[in-house]
Design an enzyme around this catalytic site. Structure first.
Site, mmCIF file in Angstrom:
data_model
loop_
_atom_site.group_PDB
_atom_site.id
_atom_site.type_symbol
_atom_site.label_atom_id
_atom_site.label_comp_id
_atom_site.label_asym_id
_atom_site.label_seq_id
_atom_site.Cartn_x
_atom_site.Cartn_y
_atom_site.Cartn_z
ATOM 1 N N GLN A 1 0.823 -1.219 0.000
ATOM 2 C CA GLN A 1 0.000 0.000 0.000
ATOM 3 C C GLN A 1 0.854 1.265 0.000
ATOM 4 O OE1 GLN A 1 -3.096 0.652 -0.472
ATOM 5 N NE2 GLN A 1 -3.919 -1.420 -0.490
ATOM 6 N N SER A 2 1.990 1.210 -0.665
ATOM 7 C CA SER A 2 2.896 2.367 -0.677
ATOM 8 C C SER A 2 2.296 3.581 -1.392
ATOM 9 C CB SER A 2 4.191 1.942 -1.382
ATOM 10 O OG SER A 2 4.969 3.078 -1.701
ATOM 11 N N ASN A 3 2.263 4.704 -0.684
ATOM 12 C CA ASN A 3 1.835 5.963 -1.317
ATOM 13 C C ASN A 3 2.896 6.456 -2.295
ATOM 14 O OD1 ASN A 3 -0.665 6.459 0.241
ATOM 15 N ND2 ASN A 3 0.753 6.498 1.973
ATOM 16 N N ALA B 1 4.841 4.578 -4.096
ATOM 17 C CA ALA B 1 4.728 3.806 -5.340
ATOM 18 C C ALA B 1 3.608 4.385 -6.213
ATOM 19 C CB ALA B 1 4.466 2.336 -5.023
#
Ligand SMILES: Cc1ncc(COP(=O)(O)O)c(C=O)c1O
Length: 325
Positions: A71-73, A75
């Site tokens: 859930q990387s912002n 990325a």
């Protein structure tokens, strides 16, 4: 070298009802809205990408490769920056393709990124996978450039030196800025712009050695080798990076119900919980000008099982049915 990707300056909004709810005076608290940077749903990572992705394009790269949690912002915003700059994007993410397509992952897909899943793995495995992806792309004649985890190189962190200067022009009398810390670039830039004594950082467990990560970047940005004393709270992690603690739940509810501000469960909710604890302990005091840096992360709310379970119980408690059955 640098690409223009965000709308600036981002607003600074007064938060009088939130201030009073946590024990400050109405005029004490401000929210710097870096969730409103614009690109790809907004958030702090876009300021770093102006420099890192901009430099990659200036070097002639055609593909951006980066890594992160599922859930990387960062990325998601790298995918958005690639789209804006006309570059391909490969995201190397921990987790498996079987994970639900929610939150940031759904947006990664929409924005056109290719995703390489590496399973449940540590930092080294992610770095190795990134290096392999870049090598394969080069072997096929591509021109990849790696954007570091969280965008936190010295180059990326310069985006937050500028953000700190922008904030100082908006609120020259500020005493403390409270910021959620992951890979450290946001805090490092603010420390260089505002001085270490004005930056209160709340650790979120995205990296294993946060102190070192921030100091390395501060030294790189300032060119000075000495240690500075960082204001640091380690008390909001709870059982781990993805856990939703009672304090964060409470912080998210308070911000939502006093100011209509939505925080995310992993970063900005922890920053707010850290601010509440700092006021309780007298580290942040009434009469001082305090800023909560809203670093974005809203899509993560929709990809966080704990936050969605909390939302479900709130909705159930607050619902009534007007139809039979
Ligand atoms: C919403 C949000 N806030 C704060 C941070 C922390 O920023 P940094 O990695 O620069 O410490 C992140 C990092 O992933 C983030 O996504």
């Amino acid at each position: 070298m640098r690409s223009h990707l965000i709308s600036r300056p981002t607003p600074v909004e007064a938060a009088p009802r939130l201030a009073q709810a946590i024990g400050l005076a109405a005029a004490d608290l401000w929210i710097k809205r870096d969730d409103l940077t614009g690109l790809g749903g907004g958030g702090n990572k876009a300021r770093k990408l102006e420099r890192t992705a901009g430099a990659a394009r200036a070097h002639g790269a055609t593909t951006l490769v980066t890594s992160g949690a599922a859930q990387s912002n960062h990325a998601r915003l790298t995918a958005a920056a690639g789209a804006r700059l006309g570059m391909d994007v490969v995201l190397v993410l921990s987790g498996t393709p079987g994970d639900a397509v929610t939150g940031n992952i759904a947006l990664d897909g929409l924005l056109g990124a290719r995703i390489v899943w590496v399973g449940e793995s540590g930092d080294t495995a992610l770095d190795d996978a990134v290096a392999n992806v870049a090598k394969e792309l080069r072997a096929k004649g591509g021109r990849p450039e790696v954007i570091p985890f969280g965008g936190s190189s010295v180059l990326g962190a310069q985006g937050y030196v500028e953000a700190g200067e922008e904030l100082l022009a908006q609120l020259p009398g500020l005493t403390s800025v409270v910021v959620a810390v992951g890979s450290g670039g946001t805090m490092a830039g603010l420390v260089v712009a505002l001085g270490a004594e004005r930056v209160l950082r709340v650790h979120c467990e995205a990296v294993s050695d946060p102190e070192q990560a921030v100091m390395r970047l501060v030294r790189g940005l300032s060119g000075e080798q000495q240690n500075v004393r960082l204001r640091l709270r380690l008390d909001q992690v709870g059982p781990g990076y993805s856990a939703l603690t009672n304090q964060v739940e409470e912080a998210m509810l308070t911000a939502a119900r006093t100011e209509g501000i939505v925080l995310d469960p992993v970063y900005t909710g922890r920053a707010m919980a850290g601010l509440i604890a700092a006021v309780r302990e007298g580290d942040v005091r009434p009469g001082e000008q305090t800023v909560l840096l809203h670093t974005g992360g809203l899509p993560g709310f929709f990809g966080h099982p704990g936050a969605l379970a909390q939302a479900r119980s709130l909705v159930e408690a607050q619902s009534e049915r007007l139809y039979p059955g």
